[in-house]
Design an enzyme around this catalytic site. Structure first.
Site, mmCIF file in Angstrom:
data_model
loop_
_atom_site.group_PDB
_atom_site.id
_atom_site.type_symbol
_atom_site.label_atom_id
_atom_site.label_comp_id
_atom_site.label_asym_id
_atom_site.label_seq_id
_atom_site.Cartn_x
_atom_site.Cartn_y
_atom_site.Cartn_z
ATOM 1 N N ARG A 63 -7.862 -5.164 -3.827
ATOM 2 C CA ARG A 63 -7.483 -4.004 -3.035
ATOM 3 C C ARG A 63 -6.615 -3.144 -3.941
ATOM 4 O O ARG A 63 -6.332 -3.500 -5.083
ATOM 5 C CB ARG A 63 -6.818 -4.385 -1.695
ATOM 6 C CG ARG A 63 -6.164 -5.714 -1.563
ATOM 7 C CD ARG A 63 -4.918 -5.863 -2.352
ATOM 8 N NE ARG A 63 -4.039 -4.742 -2.152
ATOM 9 C CZ ARG A 63 -3.144 -4.308 -3.015
ATOM 10 N NH1 ARG A 63 -2.988 -4.922 -4.185
ATOM 11 N NH2 ARG A 63 -2.376 -3.274 -2.772
ATOM 12 N N GLY A 64 -6.168 -2.000 -3.401
ATOM 13 C CA GLY A 64 -5.465 -1.052 -4.276
ATOM 14 C C GLY A 64 -6.518 -0.129 -4.877
ATOM 15 O O GLY A 64 -7.545 -0.589 -5.412
ATOM 16 N N ALA A 65 -6.248 1.180 -4.774
ATOM 17 C CA ALA A 65 -7.287 2.168 -5.099
ATOM 18 C C ALA A 65 -7.891 1.991 -6.507
ATOM 19 O O ALA A 65 -9.123 1.918 -6.646
ATOM 20 C CB ALA A 65 -6.709 3.567 -4.912
ATOM 21 N N ARG A 104 -15.132 0.524 1.809
ATOM 22 C CA ARG A 104 -13.826 0.972 2.336
ATOM 23 C C ARG A 104 -13.760 2.495 2.186
ATOM 24 O O ARG A 104 -14.125 3.020 1.129
ATOM 25 C CB ARG A 104 -12.656 0.316 1.577
ATOM 26 C CG ARG A 104 -12.509 -1.181 1.860
ATOM 27 C CD ARG A 104 -11.181 -1.729 1.367
ATOM 28 N NE ARG A 104 -10.069 -1.354 2.217
ATOM 29 C CZ ARG A 104 -8.786 -1.562 1.885
ATOM 30 N NH1 ARG A 104 -8.479 -2.131 0.726
ATOM 31 N NH2 ARG A 104 -7.818 -1.213 2.700
ATOM 32 N N GLN A 217 1.287 -6.667 1.963
ATOM 33 C CA GLN A 217 1.070 -6.535 0.514
ATOM 34 C C GLN A 217 2.383 -6.518 -0.262
ATOM 35 O O GLN A 217 2.417 -6.927 -1.421
ATOM 36 C CB GLN A 217 0.285 -5.246 0.207
ATOM 37 C CG GLN A 217 -1.176 -5.278 0.606
ATOM 38 C CD GLN A 217 -1.393 -4.692 1.971
ATOM 39 O OE1 GLN A 217 -0.534 -4.777 2.853
ATOM 40 N NE2 GLN A 217 -2.550 -4.087 2.183
ATOM 41 N N ASP A 258 -3.791 6.221 -2.257
ATOM 42 C CA ASP A 258 -5.227 5.900 -2.219
ATOM 43 C C ASP A 258 -6.076 7.147 -2.393
ATOM 44 O O ASP A 258 -7.202 7.082 -2.863
ATOM 45 C CB ASP A 258 -5.569 5.215 -0.897
ATOM 46 C CG ASP A 258 -4.920 3.849 -0.868
ATOM 47 O OD1 ASP A 258 -3.725 3.768 -0.549
ATOM 48 O OD2 ASP A 258 -5.602 2.879 -1.243
ATOM 49 N N ASN A 268 -1.617 7.127 1.795
ATOM 50 C CA ASN A 268 -1.205 5.823 1.261
ATOM 51 C C ASN A 268 -1.051 4.853 2.431
ATOM 52 O O ASN A 268 -1.230 5.234 3.597
ATOM 53 C CB ASN A 268 0.100 5.956 0.455
ATOM 54 C CG ASN A 268 0.379 4.713 -0.381
ATOM 55 O OD1 ASN A 268 -0.515 4.221 -1.074
ATOM 56 N ND2 ASN A 268 1.578 4.180 -0.329
ATOM 57 N N LYS A 269 -0.724 3.642 2.118
ATOM 58 C CA LYS A 269 -0.627 2.578 3.125
ATOM 59 C C LYS A 269 0.190 3.007 4.341
ATOM 60 O O LYS A 269 1.217 3.683 4.198
ATOM 61 C CB LYS A 269 -0.016 1.349 2.450
ATOM 62 C CG LYS A 269 0.167 0.138 3.318
ATOM 63 C CD LYS A 269 -1.111 -0.321 4.001
ATOM 64 C CE LYS A 269 -2.268 -0.567 3.049
ATOM 65 N NZ LYS A 269 -3.565 -0.683 3.739
HETATM 66 O O1 MRU Z 1 -5.176 -1.620 1.814
HETATM 67 P P1 MRU Z 1 -4.788 -1.680 0.369
HETATM 68 O O2 MRU Z 1 -3.980 -2.906 0.027
HETATM 69 O O3 MRU Z 1 -5.973 -1.493 -0.542
HETATM 70 O O4 MRU Z 1 -3.827 -0.430 0.180
HETATM 71 C C1 MRU Z 1 -3.278 -0.177 -1.075
HETATM 72 C C2 MRU Z 1 -2.314 0.924 -1.089
HETATM 73 O O5 MRU Z 1 -2.096 1.600 -0.111
HETATM 74 C C3 MRU Z 1 -1.676 1.234 -2.393
HETATM 75 O O6 MRU Z 1 -0.378 1.718 -2.212
HETATM 76 C C4 MRU Z 1 -2.524 2.317 -3.080
HETATM 77 O O7 MRU Z 1 -3.855 1.889 -3.217
HETATM 78 C C5 MRU Z 1 -2.040 2.675 -4.412
HETATM 79 S S1 MRU Z 1 -2.432 1.389 -5.520
HETATM 80 C C6 MRU Z 1 -2.029 1.780 -7.074
#
Ligand code: MRU
Length: 379
Positions: A63-65, A104, A217, A258, A268-269
């Site tokens: 996960r994470g963009a 996603r 996370q 993201d 973002n999250k």
């Molecule tokens: O749902 P996730 O864990 O994929 O969400 C990730 C985030 O929101 C991160 O903050 C974002 O992707 C930036 S990662 C460098």
């Protein structure tokens, strides 16, 4: 040009890792760290088909963009191998790309990586060249991601040094949300890169780690990374950030993204927006670490960013380690349903600046155009 020399490579049990790699003895196996069992277990998972890549993205093994983008790129390489073996028609790659993109919706890196890899295939007429092209492009995406994050680290470090100069001896206190770390990218992380740079430069730092419900996370992944790098930190509940800001305990907030729109609005999250509001109210600078592949140059408002809704079970249940055994338990009233929007939009006006690989800019079309003029040509 990118400087490809400088890696962080976090160490787990004294071995250095990136988050995703091609097995060096078997070119049909892409390996990655399974993030669903961290921090209690360190497990490497293997992808042998692009369909495995879809599962890995959807079920959040990765996960994470930026890492989602890197996984999509390697998945297309696996699709090319399958196409070569089964002698599929050229349409097969496009189909694989479409299926990957549906895994996603919010992180723009997914579509970006698929478009980039498929774009390189135009005019490729044999499966042999499709395989070598997809592999080369996946490798390039990985190397560039490492270099971009490292640059974000350098630019973010300058900001932290400025704060330190004003503060005197006390550590700089950074609050971060979710995991925008090494585990969300290929190496370094985005929001964590300045923190790792600070550590390397002996700049004293303390990190407030938002636990980041519902999937935790922060508590699971960011804390794991920081502990591995010996960086002082405390996990805090998501609701504590505002209070700590009022008490003068937060010098700066740095989060990831993201998808950032070309006007500087940031997806973002979930919960990021509330942190930005609290930071604004308390005069705490709020920075977003935004590599250019997380910027959607086609959107001029955050309202147009699709927001993922995930299973309500992530809200009503929590997973943890019970005496060495992984368990998921119900923590809510059994008959209640739950809503689980996974991301939110922080309006550009609440963002002090975007930390990109080319430098720090205002979160606005003008700010971004100053650093990335080529993206605005003709618009
Ligand atoms: O749902 P996730 O864990 O994929 O969400 C990730 C985030 O929101 C991160 O903050 C974002 O992707 C930036 S990662 C460098």
């Amino acid at each position: 040009m990118w400087d490809f020399g400088r890696e962080l490579k976090l160490k787990i049990n004294n071995q250095s890792y990136r988050t995703i790699w091609l097995n060096k003895d078997d070119g049909g196996r892409v390996e990655l760290i399974d993030q669903t069992v961290l921090p209690h277990e360190f497990k490497v998972a293997t992808l042998t088909s692009y369909r495995d890549g879809i599962v890995a993205i959807k079920d959040m093994w990765v996960r994470g963009a930026p890492l989602i983008g890197a996984t999509a790129a390697w998945s297309l390489y696996l699709a090319a191998l399958e196409g070569q073996e089964s002698d599929h028609g050229p349409e097969f790659m496009r189909q694989a790309g479409q299926e990957l993109c549906a895994a996603r919706p919010t992180a723009v890196n997914l579509q970006w990586a698929v478009d980039r890899v498929l774009g390189k295939l135009e005019g490729n007429s044999s499966w042999d060249t499709r395989v070598s092209t997809t592999r080369a492009e996946a490798e390039a995406i990985l190397e560039e991601d490492v270099a971009m994050c490292e640059q974000i680290g350098e630019h973010g470090l300058s900001l932290l040094k400025e704060i330190k100069n004003k503060k005197g001896d006390a550590p700089v206190k950074v609050l971060t949300h979710c995991n925008a770390g090494w585990l969300a990218t290929v190496d370094w992380g985005t929001a964590t890169a300045p923190i790792y740079k600070a550590k390397q430069n002996q700049l004293p730092i303390h990190v407030w780690v938002d636990e980041t419900r519902p999937r935790n996370q922060g508590a699971y992944l960011t804390a794991y990374e920081l502990a591995n790098e010996d960086i002082p930190h405390d996990i805090i509940v998501d609701n504590a950030g505002g209070h700590l800001m009022q008490q003068g305990e937060v010098d700066v907030v740095i989060v990831g993204t993201d998808r950032t729109a070309a006007n500087g609005d940031v997806a973002n999250k979930i919960g990021t927006y509330l942190k930005a509001l609290a930071a604004f109210d308390n005069g705490v600078p709020f920075y977003v670490a935004a590599p250019s592949h997380s910027i959607d140059w086609s959107l001029f408002s955050g309202h147009d960013i699709p927001i993922e809704e995930r299973d309500g079970k992530e809200v009503t249940h929590v997973a943890g380690n019970d005496g060495g055994q992984r368990r998921e338990i119900l923590i809510a009233n059994e008959t209640s349903s739950a809503r689980n929007p996974s991301f939110d939009i922080t309006p550009a006006r609440l963002v002090t600046g975007l930390i990109t690989e080319r430098g720090v800019c205002e979160a606005s079309e003008t700010g971004l155009a100053g650093l990335f003029p080529e993206k605005f040509q003709g618009s």
